[in-house]
Scaffold this motif. Structure first.
Motif, PDB file in Angstrom:
ATOM      1  N   ASN A  28       0.811  -1.226   0.000  1.00 34.48           N
ATOM      2  CA  ASN A  28       0.000   0.000   0.000  1.00 34.48           C
ATOM      3  C   ASN A  28       0.840   1.270   0.000  1.00 34.48           C
ATOM      4  OD1 ASN A  28      -2.440  -1.471   0.159  1.00 34.48           O
ATOM      5  ND2 ASN A  28      -2.291  -1.601   2.393  1.00 34.48           N
ATOM      6  N   ARG A  41      -2.107   9.098  -0.381  1.00 36.68           N
ATOM      7  CA  ARG A  41      -3.269   8.248  -0.097  1.00 36.68           C
ATOM      8  C   ARG A  41      -4.154   8.948   0.926  1.00 36.68           C
ATOM      9  NH1 ARG A  41      -3.709   3.332  -2.457  1.00 36.68           N
ATOM     10  NH2 ARG A  41      -1.787   2.199  -2.961  1.00 36.68           N
ATOM     11  N   GLY A  45      -7.879   5.279   1.719  1.00 38.12           N
ATOM     12  CA  GLY A  45      -7.001   4.414   0.947  1.00 38.12           C
ATOM     13  C   GLY A  45      -6.846   4.774  -0.507  1.00 38.12           C
ATOM     14  N   ARG A 373      -8.114   1.960  -3.348  1.00 35.70           N
ATOM     15  CA  ARG A 373      -8.267   1.474  -1.979  1.00 35.70           C
ATOM     16  C   ARG A 373      -6.930   0.942  -1.493  1.00 35.70           C
ATOM     17  NH1 ARG A 373      -8.667  -4.295  -2.016  1.00 35.70           N
ATOM     18  NH2 ARG A 373      -8.727  -5.088  -4.160  1.00 35.70           N
ATOM     19  N   THR A 374      -6.830   0.717  -0.215  1.00 35.74           N
ATOM     20  CA  THR A 374      -5.759  -0.095   0.337  1.00 35.74           C
ATOM     21  C   THR A 374      -6.316  -1.481   0.626  1.00 35.74           C
ATOM     22  OG1 THR A 374      -6.262   0.794   2.528  1.00 35.74           O
ATOM     23  CG2 THR A 374      -4.439   1.801   1.316  1.00 35.74           C
ATOM     24  N   SER A 375      -5.436  -2.397   0.992  1.00 36.39           N
ATOM     25  CA  SER A 375      -5.862  -3.780   1.204  1.00 36.39           C
ATOM     26  C   SER A 375      -5.047  -4.401   2.323  1.00 36.39           C
ATOM     27  CB  SER A 375      -5.670  -4.593  -0.087  1.00 36.39           C
ATOM     28  OG  SER A 375      -5.922  -5.965   0.147  1.00 36.39           O
TER      29      SER A 375
END
Length: 461
Positions: A28, A41, A45, A373-375
């Protein structure tokens, strides 16, 4: 490719290591040197650029889309000008040119280098002062040269004896005295891809120094006394990090300068060392800052002039990639994610080699991140590929993405400002993407997306 090998190409994190040492946080993360300066970011995200959410940009302009951080580009112009205060800094338009960019670089006090009639037309239509334009090219037509002369282009970099004859005839007919530089092929093997190394002997550009053609061209121009010979020009290639090539080039070109002085009693007042300064596409790349480049180049030129007992000429440089390359990223949408028998995961996006040919053409390396998005998913070694009917249609050869990457995700690829839109094509009849400039929380379209109607409009059959 093994995971530890792919790690050398990875552009998202600052350390190396095999896949099992990578974490979701690594995947990320953003390495600042790879991204436009106003990219970050948000808390949710998603990537933002100059305060705008990339999801909103995708919704408004579609994907693929080239996103230009305008303040980033302008700041790089200012940094080069500040680093080279006594030199002329030409933006190399071939990296990426449109009327909005012409206006940006002009407002920042830059000169502009063009290499075709089309680039010249773009510059003039955007209001660029002709005297601040340099005109390159190895096969300029009579029509192109005539237009340049009539417009009052500041300098023409001559590339062949045939061109000297063409330009001399035009100058005599018009009763003018165009300023010219001679492009010298100095025999330097730049440490870059062979297709973008331009100073070795066996290639199409310039007059050979070793073979005597460069000196003969200078004597011809001086003896005919129609064109105004201002100086010599050398360009050793692109995406160069090692200053040693510039040192050898300067030594050889200034040696020719001394030869011309000794033979004709003329000290040429200008020297152009070209551009080709490298940028960071992955964490392997370590480009020099403009002030470091300036310090090295000035030391080289001053030292060689002292050795040859020459007055220090007025210096010019030509950064293109180093200004626009890092200022742009390309935003794609994922369409298909395919695991191929456990060998590799292919993440297919809605663009590809039609909007970025460099991976296929130069074996170029890029980085990528999921942008919407982040994950928390584990890292997945993936290959980002395009939609074209070619197995070589690769955007990013190897990159760690989150294992839950899925159709509908946005993927951003940084460092795509140079030679991506300018070399874009309509392969497979895919319309070329738009360019959107973002500044102070506002976006504006500076090159619109092509449409199917645009493609069909040219088909007169």
């Amino acid at each position: 490719m093994r995971a530890h090998e792919a790690g050398a190409l990875h552009g998202e994190i600052g350390h190396r290591g095999p896949a099992w040492l990578r974490t979701p946080a690594d995947v990320n993360a953003l390495v600042p040197q790879l991204w436009p300066r106003n990219v970050a970011r948000a808390d949710g995200g998603a990537l933002t650029v100059a305060g705008l959410d990339v999801r909103d940009l995708a919704a408004e302009y579609g994907t693929p889309v080239y996103v230009l951080d305008e303040d980033d580009l302008r700041s790089r112009c200012r940094e080069f000008r500040a680093a080279f205060p006594d030199a002329d800094v030409y933006y190399a338009g071939k990296a990426f040119l449109c009327r909005a960019v012409v206006r940006m670089i002009a407002e920042e006090g830059m000169f502009l280098d063009v290499c075709t009639g089309g680039e010249l037309a773009t510059a003039l239509s955007a209001g660029m002062e002709p005297a601040r334009i340099g005109f390159h090219g190895n096969n300029k037509s009579v029509a192109e040269l005539t237009r340049a002369v009539d417009a009052g282009v500041g300098r023409i970099i001559v590339d062949s004896f045939a061109e000297i004859d063409r330009l001399t005839a035009i100058a005599r007919e018009r009763g003018v005295r165009p300023k010219v530089l001679i492009r010298v092929t100095v025999g330097v093997e730049a440490h870059t891809h062979e297709f973008i190394a331009t100073a070795h002997e066996d290639q199409k550009f310039g007059f050979s120094l070793a073979g005597g053609a460069a000196a003969a061209a200078a004597f011809k121009i001086l003896d005919e006394d129609v064109l105004e010979l201002r100086g010599l020009h050398s360009h050793i290639g692109s995406q160069i990090f090692d200053a040693s090539g510039f040192e050898v080039s300067a030594r050889r070109v200034l040696g020719l300068q001394a030869q011309i002085r000794d033979a004709r009693g003329v000290e040429l007042p200008e020297l152009d060392l070209g551009g080709g300064f490298g940028i960071a596409y992955t964490t392997q790349d370590d480009p020099a800052a403009p002030h470091d480049l300036a310090k090295r180049l000035r030391k080289i030129v001053d030292g060689e002039c002292a050795a040859e007992k020459l007055a220090v000429p007025h210096l010019s440089i030509e950064p293109g990639r180093a200004i626009v390359g890092p200022a742009v990223f390309t935003l794609y949408e994922v369409g298909t994610v395919k695991d191929v028998d456990g060998l590799r995961t292919y993440v297919s996006v809605d663009g590809g080699m039609s909007d970025n040919i460099r991976t296929a053409l130069y074996d170029a390396s890029y980085s990528a991140t999921v942008a919407n998005r982040t994950s928390t998913a584990e890292p997945l070694l993936a290959r980002v590929v395009g939609k074209h009917c070619e197995s070589g249609d690769i955007v990013v050869k190897d990159e760690f993405l989150p294992a839950d990457v899925q159709p509908g995700d946005l993927v951003a690829v940084p460092g795509t400002g140079a030679y991506c839109r300018s070399m874009a094509s309509n392969y497979n009849h895919v319309p070329r993407p738009p360019v959107v400039a973002v500044r102070d929380g506002r976006a504006r379209l500076i090159v619109r997306r092509e449409t199917e109607e645009d493609l069909l409009a040219l088909d007169v059959g």
